[in-house]
Scaffold this motif. Structure first.
Motif, PDB file in Angstrom:
ATOM      1  N   VAL A  36       0.842  -1.202   0.000  1.00  0.00           N
ATOM      2  CA  VAL A  36       0.000   0.000   0.000  1.00  0.00           C
ATOM      3  C   VAL A  36       0.873   1.246   0.000  1.00  0.00           C
ATOM      4  CG1 VAL A  36      -1.660   1.363   1.330  1.00  0.00           C
ATOM      5  CG2 VAL A  36      -1.982  -1.096   1.092  1.00  0.00           C
ATOM      6  N   LEU A  37       1.916   1.221   0.822  1.00  0.00           N
ATOM      7  CA  LEU A  37       2.827   2.355   0.875  1.00  0.00           C
ATOM      8  C   LEU A  37       3.476   2.601  -0.487  1.00  0.00           C
ATOM      9  CD1 LEU A  37       4.195   4.500   2.618  1.00  0.00           C
ATOM     10  CD2 LEU A  37       5.949   2.817   3.192  1.00  0.00           C
ATOM     11  N   ALA A  38       3.918   1.534  -1.137  1.00  0.00           N
ATOM     12  CA  ALA A  38       4.520   1.673  -2.471  1.00  0.00           C
ATOM     13  C   ALA A  38       3.509   2.228  -3.464  1.00  0.00           C
ATOM     14  CB  ALA A  38       5.046   0.317  -2.947  1.00  0.00           C
ATOM     15  N   SER A  39       2.273   1.730  -3.398  1.00  0.00           N
ATOM     16  CA  SER A  39       1.230   2.233  -4.296  1.00  0.00           C
ATOM     17  C   SER A  39       0.974   3.712  -4.059  1.00  0.00           C
ATOM     18  CB  SER A  39      -0.065   1.439  -4.091  1.00  0.00           C
ATOM     19  OG  SER A  39       0.069   0.126  -4.579  1.00  0.00           O
ATOM     20  N   GLY A  40       1.010   4.119  -2.785  1.00  0.00           N
ATOM     21  CA  GLY A  40       0.810   5.530  -2.469  1.00  0.00           C
ATOM     22  C   GLY A  40       1.898   6.406  -3.071  1.00  0.00           C
ATOM     23  N   ASP A  68      -6.414   2.785  -8.359  1.00  0.00           N
ATOM     24  CA  ASP A  68      -6.711   3.116  -6.959  1.00  0.00           C
ATOM     25  C   ASP A  68      -7.753   2.179  -6.354  1.00  0.00           C
ATOM     26  OD1 ASP A  68      -4.907   5.139  -7.151  1.00  0.00           O
ATOM     27  OD2 ASP A  68      -6.353   6.785  -7.017  1.00  0.00           O
ATOM     28  N   VAL A  69      -8.715   1.735  -7.156  1.00  0.00           N
ATOM     29  CA  VAL A  69      -9.749   0.866  -6.594  1.00  0.00           C
ATOM     30  C   VAL A  69      -9.161  -0.485  -6.194  1.00  0.00           C
ATOM     31  CG1 VAL A  69     -10.623  -0.328  -8.664  1.00  0.00           C
ATOM     32  CG2 VAL A  69     -12.203   0.324  -6.833  1.00  0.00           C
ATOM     33  N   ILE A  70      -8.059  -0.875  -6.824  1.00  0.00           N
ATOM     34  CA  ILE A  70      -7.361  -2.100  -6.424  1.00  0.00           C
ATOM     35  C   ILE A  70      -6.452  -1.830  -5.224  1.00  0.00           C
ATOM     36  CG2 ILE A  70      -5.729  -3.900  -7.105  1.00  0.00           C
ATOM     37  CD1 ILE A  70      -8.455  -4.122  -8.441  1.00  0.00           C
ATOM     38  N   SER A  71      -5.562  -0.861  -5.363  1.00  0.00           N
ATOM     39  CA  SER A  71      -4.554  -0.598  -4.335  1.00  0.00           C
ATOM     40  C   SER A  71      -5.142  -0.020  -3.048  1.00  0.00           C
ATOM     41  CB  SER A  71      -3.495   0.357  -4.888  1.00  0.00           C
ATOM     42  OG  SER A  71      -2.843  -0.198  -6.010  1.00  0.00           O
ATOM     43  N   PHE A  72      -6.153   0.834  -3.177  1.00  0.00           N
ATOM     44  CA  PHE A  72      -6.691   1.511  -2.003  1.00  0.00           C
ATOM     45  C   PHE A  72      -8.142   1.135  -1.717  1.00  0.00           C
ATOM     46  CE2 PHE A  72      -3.703   4.679  -4.046  1.00  0.00           C
ATOM     47  CZ  PHE A  72      -2.611   4.293  -3.289  1.00  0.00           C
ATOM     48  N   GLY A  73      -8.657   0.148  -2.482  1.00  0.00           N
ATOM     49  CA  GLY A  73     -10.020  -0.333  -2.245  1.00  0.00           C
ATOM     50  C   GLY A  73     -10.030  -1.819  -1.959  1.00  0.00           C
ATOM     51  N   LEU A  74      -9.597  -2.614  -2.934  1.00  0.00           N
ATOM     52  CA  LEU A  74      -9.574  -4.059  -2.747  1.00  0.00           C
ATOM     53  C   LEU A  74      -8.539  -4.482  -1.709  1.00  0.00           C
ATOM     54  CD1 LEU A  74     -10.498  -6.890  -3.500  1.00  0.00           C
ATOM     55  CD2 LEU A  74      -8.869  -6.856  -5.409  1.00  0.00           C
ATOM     56  N   LEU A  75      -7.365  -3.891  -1.749  1.00  0.00           N
ATOM     57  CA  LEU A  75      -6.309  -4.293  -0.817  1.00  0.00           C
ATOM     58  C   LEU A  75      -6.688  -4.045   0.643  1.00  0.00           C
ATOM     59  CD1 LEU A  75      -3.629  -5.369  -0.025  1.00  0.00           C
ATOM     60  CD2 LEU A  75      -2.510  -3.369  -1.023  1.00  0.00           C
ATOM     61  N   PRO A  76      -7.157  -2.841   1.031  1.00  0.00           N
ATOM     62  CA  PRO A  76      -7.591  -2.687   2.426  1.00  0.00           C
ATOM     63  C   PRO A  76      -8.784  -3.571   2.772  1.00  0.00           C
ATOM     64  CG  PRO A  76      -8.107  -0.710   1.153  1.00  0.00           C
ATOM     65  CD  PRO A  76      -7.199  -1.555   0.312  1.00  0.00           C
ATOM     66  N   GLY A  77      -9.661  -3.834   1.788  1.00  0.00           N
ATOM     67  CA  GLY A  77     -10.773  -4.758   2.029  1.00  0.00           C
ATOM     68  C   GLY A  77     -10.263  -6.154   2.334  1.00  0.00           C
ATOM     69  N   ASN A 130      -7.619   6.491   3.607  1.00  0.00           N
ATOM     70  CA  ASN A 130      -8.378   5.424   4.259  1.00  0.00           C
ATOM     71  C   ASN A 130      -7.579   4.115   4.266  1.00  0.00           C
ATOM     72  OD1 ASN A 130     -10.910   4.347   5.410  1.00  0.00           O
ATOM     73  ND2 ASN A 130     -10.910   3.116   3.559  1.00  0.00           N
ATOM     74  N   ALA A 131      -6.909   3.817   3.159  1.00  0.00           N
ATOM     75  CA  ALA A 131      -6.107   2.596   3.076  1.00  0.00           C
ATOM     76  C   ALA A 131      -4.962   2.624   4.084  1.00  0.00           C
ATOM     77  CB  ALA A 131      -5.567   2.424   1.658  1.00  0.00           C
ATOM     78  N   PHE A 132      -4.336   3.786   4.266  1.00  0.00           N
ATOM     79  CA  PHE A 132      -3.239   3.888   5.223  1.00  0.00           C
ATOM     80  C   PHE A 132      -3.741   3.635   6.648  1.00  0.00           C
ATOM     81  CE2 PHE A 132      -1.175   6.981   2.052  1.00  0.00           C
ATOM     82  CZ  PHE A 132      -0.528   5.931   1.410  1.00  0.00           C
ATOM     83  N   LEU A 201       6.234   6.888  15.386  1.00  0.00           N
ATOM     84  CA  LEU A 201       5.325   5.756  15.542  1.00  0.00           C
ATOM     85  C   LEU A 201       5.238   4.855  14.317  1.00  0.00           C
ATOM     86  CD1 LEU A 201       2.386   7.701  17.270  1.00  0.00           C
ATOM     87  CD2 LEU A 201       4.169   6.328  18.380  1.00  0.00           C
ATOM     88  N   LYS A 202       5.787   5.326  13.192  1.00  0.00           N
ATOM     89  CA  LYS A 202       5.720   4.592  11.922  1.00  0.00           C
ATOM     90  C   LYS A 202       4.258   4.323  11.527  1.00  0.00           C
ATOM     91  CE  LYS A 202      10.384   2.766  12.257  1.00  0.00           C
ATOM     92  NZ  LYS A 202      10.773   3.638  13.380  1.00  0.00           N
ATOM     93  N   PHE A 203       3.903   3.074  11.120  1.00  0.00           N
ATOM     94  CA  PHE A 203       2.546   2.807  10.646  1.00  0.00           C
ATOM     95  C   PHE A 203       1.491   3.096  11.715  1.00  0.00           C
ATOM     96  CE2 PHE A 203       4.575   0.158   7.319  1.00  0.00           C
ATOM     97  CZ  PHE A 203       3.867   0.612   6.219  1.00  0.00           C
ATOM     98  N   ALA A 204       1.867   2.938  12.970  1.00  0.00           N
ATOM     99  CA  ALA A 204       0.904   3.137  14.052  1.00  0.00           C
ATOM    100  C   ALA A 204       0.435   4.588  14.163  1.00  0.00           C
ATOM    101  CB  ALA A 204       1.506   2.692  15.382  1.00  0.00           C
ATOM    102  N   ALA A 205       1.116   5.503  13.461  1.00  0.00           N
ATOM    103  CA  ALA A 205       0.715   6.911  13.501  1.00  0.00           C
ATOM    104  C   ALA A 205      -0.520   7.182  12.655  1.00  0.00           C
ATOM    105  CB  ALA A 205       1.862   7.785  13.007  1.00  0.00           C
ATOM    106  N   ALA A 206      -0.896   6.257  11.780  1.00  0.00           N
ATOM    107  CA  ALA A 206      -1.959   6.515  10.802  1.00  0.00           C
ATOM    108  C   ALA A 206      -3.284   6.982  11.412  1.00  0.00           C
ATOM    109  CB  ALA A 206      -2.185   5.273   9.938  1.00  0.00           C
ATOM    110  N   PRO A 207      -3.792   6.357  12.494  1.00  0.00           N
ATOM    111  CA  PRO A 207      -5.061   6.861  13.059  1.00  0.00           C
ATOM    112  C   PRO A 207      -4.959   8.311  13.534  1.00  0.00           C
ATOM    113  CG  PRO A 207      -4.610   4.658  13.864  1.00  0.00           C
ATOM    114  CD  PRO A 207      -3.363   5.118  13.160  1.00  0.00           C
TER     115      PRO A 207
END
Length: 225
Positions: A36-40, A68-77, A130-132, A201-207
């Motif tokens: 996801v990060l690479a896609s971003g 985007d619907v794959i990388s940030f839609g299907l992948l987080p799903g 949202n994906a992040f 915090l790295k990924f944990a910073a996302a929220p």
């Protein structure tokens, strides 16, 4: 040749998302998160390349949404599907609720493509942000596993983020037309604070970054008025 460069970068976004989906279904959510990060990163640079080379095209816009619907839609799903499978192992159907995020991401992208109000900023939560948030959950679970993997929390995240994707909340875009502090002060402040949180915090910073995105956007548009 230069007309194909932005679309090639967009295809890298799509390819990375496809790889991430396979890892998500395999339960390797950390690798899915890096996809996801690479896609971003690819998603940012395809638009930057199109503007720098002045080669914007209708097909580029459509390809961008399809990627985007794959990388940030299907992948987080798929990530939520995998997490719900762990949280609710005795129910074969509940995990599929994670794909509601995919459905609402597709709706959000379709809405974006036809909404003239979103030429410079966003109406509704954008799919990369949202994906992040979604991919941060497995990392946060390392410390707060009992909370993150609770079915109520995961299903609540699915419902809330799905609604935010198609909401009418106005959020700023980070594609800057100038470096003026007067015009972009809140955007610069958001980037600085977010970068600091991610460094610690790295990924944990996302929220936290997601909450700040809403707050700083509210402040930004209040100043614009």
């Amino acid at each position: 040749m230069k007309t194909h460069i932005p679309n090639f970068i967009t295809c890298l976004n799509l390819f990375s998302g496809c790889i991430g989906v396979t890892f998500a279904f395999a339960g390797q959510l950390d690798i899915a998160a890096y996809c996801v990060l690479a896609s971003g990163i690819f998603d940012f640079f395809d638009g930057l390349a199109a503007r720098a080379l002045d080669v914007k095209s209708p097909i580029g816009k459509e390809l961008d949404s399809l990627a985007d619907v794959i990388s940030f839609g299907l992948l987080p799903g798929a990530v939520l599907y995998s997490m719900l499978g762990v949280a609710w192992p005795d129910n074969a159907y509940v995990p599929y609720a994670g794909f509601l995020v995919t459905v609402f991401s597709a709706l959000r992208l379709a809405k974006f493509n036809i909404d003239d109000r979103q030429s410079t900023d966003f109406v509704g939560l954008n799919t990369p942000m949202n994906a992040f948030y979604v991919i941060s959950l497995p990392f946060i679970a390392g410390t707060y596993g009992a909370v993150v993997y609770h079915p109520v929390f995961l299903l609540g995240s699915v419902v809330v983020t799905s609604l935010l994707l198609v909401s009418n909340v106005r959020l700023f875009s980070l594609k800057l037309n100038s470096l003026s502090w007067r015009e972009n002060g809140w955007k610069f402040a958001f980037l600085l604070v977010s970068a600091s949180l991610v460094a610690v915090l790295k990924f944990a910073a996302a929220p936290l970054v997601l909450v700040l995105y809403f707050l700083f956007s509210y402040a930004h548009f209040g100043r614009v008025r």
